[in-house]
Design a protein around this motif. Structure first.
Motif, PDB file in Angstrom:
ATOM      1  N   ALA A 165     -57.263 -96.087  -4.690  1.00  9.61           N
ATOM      2  CA  ALA A 165     -58.217 -94.983  -4.614  1.00  9.61           C
ATOM      3  C   ALA A 165     -59.486 -95.340  -5.360  1.00  9.61           C
ATOM      4  O   ALA A 165     -60.598 -95.045  -4.906  1.00  9.61           O
ATOM      5  N   ALA A 166     -59.369 -95.997  -6.493  1.00  9.61           N
ATOM      6  CA  ALA A 166     -60.545 -96.393  -7.262  1.00  9.61           C
ATOM      7  C   ALA A 166     -61.356 -97.410  -6.494  1.00  9.61           C
ATOM      8  O   ALA A 166     -62.596 -97.352  -6.484  1.00  9.61           O
ATOM      9  N   VAL A 167     -60.720 -98.347  -5.827  1.00  9.37           N
ATOM     10  CA  VAL A 167     -61.426 -99.363  -5.043  1.00  9.37           C
ATOM     11  C   VAL A 167     -62.155 -98.701  -3.883  1.00  9.37           C
ATOM     12  O   VAL A 167     -63.320 -99.004  -3.591  1.00  9.37           O
ATOM     13  N   VAL A 168     -61.488 -97.796  -3.207  1.00 13.17           N
ATOM     14  CA  VAL A 168     -62.097 -97.119  -2.051  1.00 13.17           C
ATOM     15  C   VAL A 168     -63.282 -96.284  -2.501  1.00 13.17           C
ATOM     16  O   VAL A 168     -64.345 -96.309  -1.876  1.00 13.17           O
ATOM     17  N   ASP A 169     -63.131 -95.546  -3.592  1.00  8.84           N
ATOM     18  CA  ASP A 169     -64.234 -94.702  -4.075  1.00  8.84           C
ATOM     19  C   ASP A 169     -65.431 -95.557  -4.468  1.00  8.84           C
ATOM     20  O   ASP A 169     -66.579 -95.204  -4.164  1.00  8.84           O
ATOM     21  N   ARG A 170     -65.168 -96.661  -5.111  1.00  6.78           N
ATOM     22  CA  ARG A 170     -66.253 -97.545  -5.506  1.00  6.78           C
ATOM     23  C   ARG A 170     -66.933 -98.138  -4.282  1.00  6.78           C
ATOM     24  O   ARG A 170     -68.164 -98.228  -4.223  1.00  6.78           O
ATOM     25  N   PHE A 171     -66.180 -98.514  -3.278  1.00  9.02           N
ATOM     26  CA  PHE A 171     -66.717 -99.075  -2.043  1.00  9.02           C
ATOM     27  C   PHE A 171     -67.594 -98.052  -1.323  1.00  9.02           C
ATOM     28  O   PHE A 171     -68.705 -98.358  -0.886  1.00  9.02           O
ATOM     29  N   LEU A 172     -67.121 -96.821  -1.222  1.00  9.63           N
ATOM     30  CA  LEU A 172     -67.892 -95.771  -0.540  1.00  9.63           C
ATOM     31  C   LEU A 172     -69.141 -95.408  -1.332  1.00  9.63           C
ATOM     32  O   LEU A 172     -70.192 -95.131  -0.757  1.00  9.63           O
ATOM     33  N   ALA A 173     -69.053 -95.408  -2.665  1.00 10.50           N
ATOM     34  CA  ALA A 173     -70.220 -95.128  -3.495  1.00 10.50           C
ATOM     35  C   ALA A 173     -71.263 -96.208  -3.290  1.00 10.50           C
ATOM     36  O   ALA A 173     -72.468 -95.912  -3.193  1.00 10.50           O
ATOM     37  N   ASP A 174     -70.819 -97.469  -3.207  1.00 11.02           N
ATOM     38  CA  ASP A 174     -71.764 -98.551  -2.954  1.00 11.02           C
ATOM     39  C   ASP A 174     -72.386 -98.408  -1.567  1.00 11.02           C
ATOM     40  O   ASP A 174     -73.584 -98.659  -1.370  1.00 11.02           O
ATOM     41  N   LEU A 175     -71.588 -97.999  -0.613  1.00  9.69           N
ATOM     42  CA  LEU A 175     -72.067 -97.806   0.771  1.00  9.69           C
ATOM     43  C   LEU A 175     -73.100 -96.682   0.819  1.00  9.69           C
ATOM     44  O   LEU A 175     -74.162 -96.835   1.434  1.00  9.69           O
ATOM     45  N   GLU A 176     -72.856 -95.584   0.147  1.00  7.50           N
ATOM     46  CA  GLU A 176     -73.787 -94.451   0.125  1.00  7.50           C
ATOM     47  C   GLU A 176     -75.082 -94.857  -0.604  1.00  7.50           C
ATOM     48  O   GLU A 176     -76.175 -94.459  -0.204  1.00  7.50           O
ATOM     49  N   ALA A 177     -74.959 -95.623  -1.656  1.00  5.65           N
ATOM     50  CA  ALA A 177     -76.130 -96.078  -2.402  1.00  5.65           C
ATOM     51  C   ALA A 177     -76.989 -96.987  -1.547  1.00  5.65           C
ATOM     52  O   ALA A 177     -78.207 -96.903  -1.575  1.00  5.65           O
TER      53      ALA A 177
END
Length: 182
Positions: free
Chosen positions: A164-176
């Protein structure tokens, strides 16, 4: 003519154009009698007929004057009523125009509020669908990212907290990166 010839032959010297005195007297008596009858009988009757006729004519003239006055009064009344009717029609037309403007304004207001309500409902629905899609996308992208990361790293990332932490970080990077692109 034979009488003239006979008189001329007998030797009378009178004027043949003048009548005899007895003819003049009897003619005068008849004329006086006829004059008295006309003066006593016919003239009063003729006078009465002429007076009655004059009164009838004067009465008819008075009636005609009265009828003319009534006709003029009726015409004035008709003209007054026509003017009042025209004024009333103008007032009714103006009221109808005002009512029409009010109805149009109310319809515009109703349409605008209905459009705003529909727009708000549509925005709410779009936001709900976006959130649903985002949740669905996160779960699918998360699963794909974990599988891909597991394939790259060579080990399974089955720990849910780490995944979950990896996915959240990946999506945050994608949104950024999306925000930076705009």
């Amino acid at each position: 003519m034979n009488d003239l010839v006979i008189l001329a032959a007998e030797g009378e010297t009178g004027n043949p154009l003048l009548p005899a005195p007895y003819d003049i007297i009897w003619s005068a008596v008849c004329f006086v009698i006829i004059g008295i009858v006309v003066w006593r009988v016919a003239l009063p009757r003729i006078g009465a007929v002429l007076d009655a006729r004059a009164e009838a004519i004067e009465g008819n003239i008075a009636k005609a004057d009265e009828a003319q006055k009534q006709a003029e009064a009726a015409l004035e009344e008709y003209t007054r009523q026509l003017a009042e009717a025209r004024n009333e029609a103008g007032v009714i037309r103006e009221a109808a125009r005002e009512d029409g403007k009010k109805i149009v304004a109310e319809a515009k207001d109703t349409a605008a509020s209905e459009a705003a309500r529909i727009t708000a409902t549509a925005h709410t629905q779009i936001e709900a669908e976006r959130q649903t899609a985002l949740v669905s996308l996160r779960s699918e992208v998360g699963t794909l990212a974990i599988d891909l990361a597991g394939g790259v790293v060579g080990e399974t990332l089955s720990d849910d907290a780490r995944a979950a932490a990896v996915v959240d970080r990946f999506l945050a990077d994608l949104e950024a990166s999306e925000k930076a692109a705009k």
